[in-house]
Design a protein around this motif. Structure first.
Motif, PDB file in Angstrom:
ATOM      1  N   HIS A 187     -54.013-113.778  29.100  1.00 15.89           N
ATOM      2  CA  HIS A 187     -54.265-113.817  31.279  1.00 15.89           C
ATOM      3  C   HIS A 187     -55.527-112.464  31.301  1.00 15.89           C
ATOM      4  CE1 HIS A 187     -53.603-112.027  34.394  1.00 15.89           C
ATOM      5  NE2 HIS A 187     -53.603-110.567  33.941  1.00 15.89           N
ATOM      6  N   ARG A 192     -59.112-114.810  34.881  1.00 17.38           N
ATOM      7  CA  ARG A 192     -57.789-113.767  36.015  1.00 17.38           C
ATOM      8  C   ARG A 192     -57.453-112.689  35.980  1.00 17.38           C
ATOM      9  NH1 ARG A 192     -55.288-118.343  38.635  1.00 17.38           N
ATOM     10  NH2 ARG A 192     -56.634-120.744  37.791  1.00 17.38           N
ATOM     11  N   GLY A 220     -52.642-114.974  39.577  1.00 19.84           N
ATOM     12  CA  GLY A 220     -53.742-114.492  38.048  1.00 19.84           C
ATOM     13  C   GLY A 220     -52.657-115.761  37.193  1.00 19.84           C
TER      14      GLY A 220
END
Length: 488
Positions: A187, A192, A220
């Motif tokens: 992440h 994202r 996300g």
């Protein structure tokens, strides 16, 4: 091997070694300690391959790659770096480097990569690849994600390749290896990172909790921790949620699905702990995080990093002596990086001086586990500020390996005798009875919980203890509620 190789490295020794090796292989070589000189050669049309370091006196080798590709789209670049982190591997990949190798590198391997690069050069008549912008360096998330060992470098390369792909990722490995850190990297280092990062655990089993997590993760990343620990109904709800995303009107907001599992997720499928249809939806690509014992050369730099991180969090600043480093490197760390971090924090608090001695490291290891490497003969240990026993000579230590037909009682006796031998003519620290029982009790409970699929009633019956007693022991022993271990 044929071609002209441009080398940029501020280390004269590395320039010399590479120049000699490539020249012997039939290449022409130009070497420099300056990125600006390297770029001048590239712009003049010299070279068929660039080999560059990252941290240079006049800049960053990875940051230079877009300029190299702008001047010479056909010129392959191999990055070598002592910055052995996942961020370096990802940035090299995103900058369209031909390859990335950590320092210290294996010379034959580098020669093989150089030969591949020279053999696969893009012809000048080919269209130039579009230059992708190199993102600014992102803070490395938590960073036990460092490592020179081949197993970790392979992991870094795999993460870099699929970082921004629309593929679900399953991260497998033993407890304590850093799976959640890897998941977080997917992440924090991806495109994202401005959207939500949401964790879904076995405590979030209701339909409402699952959908709330999904809503917060839109666009996300949704991290699903140990889906095999979810009950059948929760796994079915997850499947329904994924299917709704895939065909629904808000498909463009579907989060990246990342999951963490034990070392063998396919065994969970075979044992019906994890639904096969959920497994195949989550395992678009599976990445295995190696245990610490599979990358022992990474233990010293990891320990130094963890000590530095502890100091940044307010603990005393400590360094490791050579003896302490060697002793820690020899320990098997069954608890992996998590156990190493606990050890370094304990040493940061208890060491007498700024440098952690071999004796202090030995004492900390001995007090945390009966199975520790022996301290060299003559090395005084320290316990509670006072001199403690000198370890028995290495020859007297019982080897950790044991015959396959050894009975449990014999195995326990062997390890206990080893523990006493490590203290020479003196006795171990007081409280040995409770400490040894605790060492045996915790893995017994963990294995029994795994064997009963986390059903505490069945586990208590298997062990022959009351269910309330089991719950108290789980709390007292700080056994994490993961992998089908849910407190009822």
């Amino acid at each position: 091997m044929d071609g002209t190789v441009l080398i940029a490295d501020d280390d004269r020794t590395i320039r010399t070694v590479l120049t000699q090796a490539l020249t012997r292989a039939g290449c022409r070589v130009h070497a420099t300690g300056s990125l600006s000189q390297l770029l001048r050669w590239v712009e003049e049309g010299r070279g068929d391959l660039v080999i560059t370091d990252v941290m240079m006196p006049d800049g960053n080798g990875i940051d230079m790659i877009p300029a190299i590709h702008k001047a010479r789209p056909d010129l392959p670049v191999i990055v070598i770096s002592a910055q052995n982190t996942i961020v370096t591997a990802i940035r090299a990949t995103e900058a369209a480097a031909f390859d990335y190798l950590p320092k210290p590198f294996d010379l034959p391997e580098l020669m093989t990569r150089a030969n591949q690069a020279l053999s696969r050069r893009v012809r000048k008549t080919d269209p130039a690849p579009s230059a992708a912008p190199v993102p600014e360096a992102v803070a490395d998330p938590a960073l036990p994600l460092i490592g020179h060992a081949p197993a970790m470098q392979n992991l870094f390369r795999m993460v870099a390749r699929v970082l921004n792909a629309d593929l679900p990722v399953m991260i497998a490995g033993e407890a304590g290896v850093g799976k959640t850190v890897v998941a977080r990297s997917f992440h924090d280092l991806s495109d994202r990172r401005e959207a939500g990062f949401v964790v879904l655990t076995s405590a979030d089993l209701s339909e409402e909790a699952i959908h709330n997590a999904a809503d917060r993760a839109q666009g996300g990343t949704l991290l699903i921790e140990d889906p095999a620990g979810f009950d059948t109904a929760a796994q079915a709800r997850l499947i329904g949620m994924i299917e709704a995303w895939e065909v629904g009107p808000r498909r463009n907001l579907m989060p990246r699905l990342v999951s963490t599992t034990g070392a063998d997720p396919q065994a969970d499928v075979a044992a019906a702990r994890l639904r096969a249809d959920l497994y195949y939806r989550l395992a678009g690509v599976t990445i295995t995080v190696p245990p610490l014992r599979a990358r022992v050369d990474d233990i010293p730099p990891l320990a130094r990093h963890l000590l530095a991180r502890a100091a940044a969090q307010g603990l005393p600043h400590r360094t490791l002596s050579e003896g302490a480093t060697a002793l820690i490197r020899a320990y098997p760390f069954p608890g992996n990086v998590r156990e190493l971090e606990n050890l370094t924090r304990r040493l940061a608090l208890t060491a007498a001086g700024s440098e952690i001695s071999e004796a202090e490291a030995h004492t900390a290891l001995a007090e945390s586990s009966p199975i520790v490497p022996p301290a060299p003969a003559g090395a005084p240990a320290v316990r509670n500020g006072a001199p403690a026993p000198v370890a028995a000579p290495a020859a007297a230590a019982v080897p950790l390996g044991e015959p396959a037909n050894m009975r449990l009682a014999q195995s326990v006796e062997m390890h206990l005798q080893r523990y006493f031998d490590l203290h020479g003519d003196q006795l171990p620290p007081p409280g040995l009875y409770d400490r040894i029982l605790r060492e045996i009790e915790k893995p017994l409970l963990e294995i029994a919980l795994d064997a009963t699929g986390g059903n505490q009633l069945r586990c208590a019956d298997l062990l022959g203890i009351n269910r309330n007693t089991l719950r108290k022991k789980l709390t007292d022993l700080n056994i994490e509620v993961t992998r089908r271990r849910k407190l009822m």
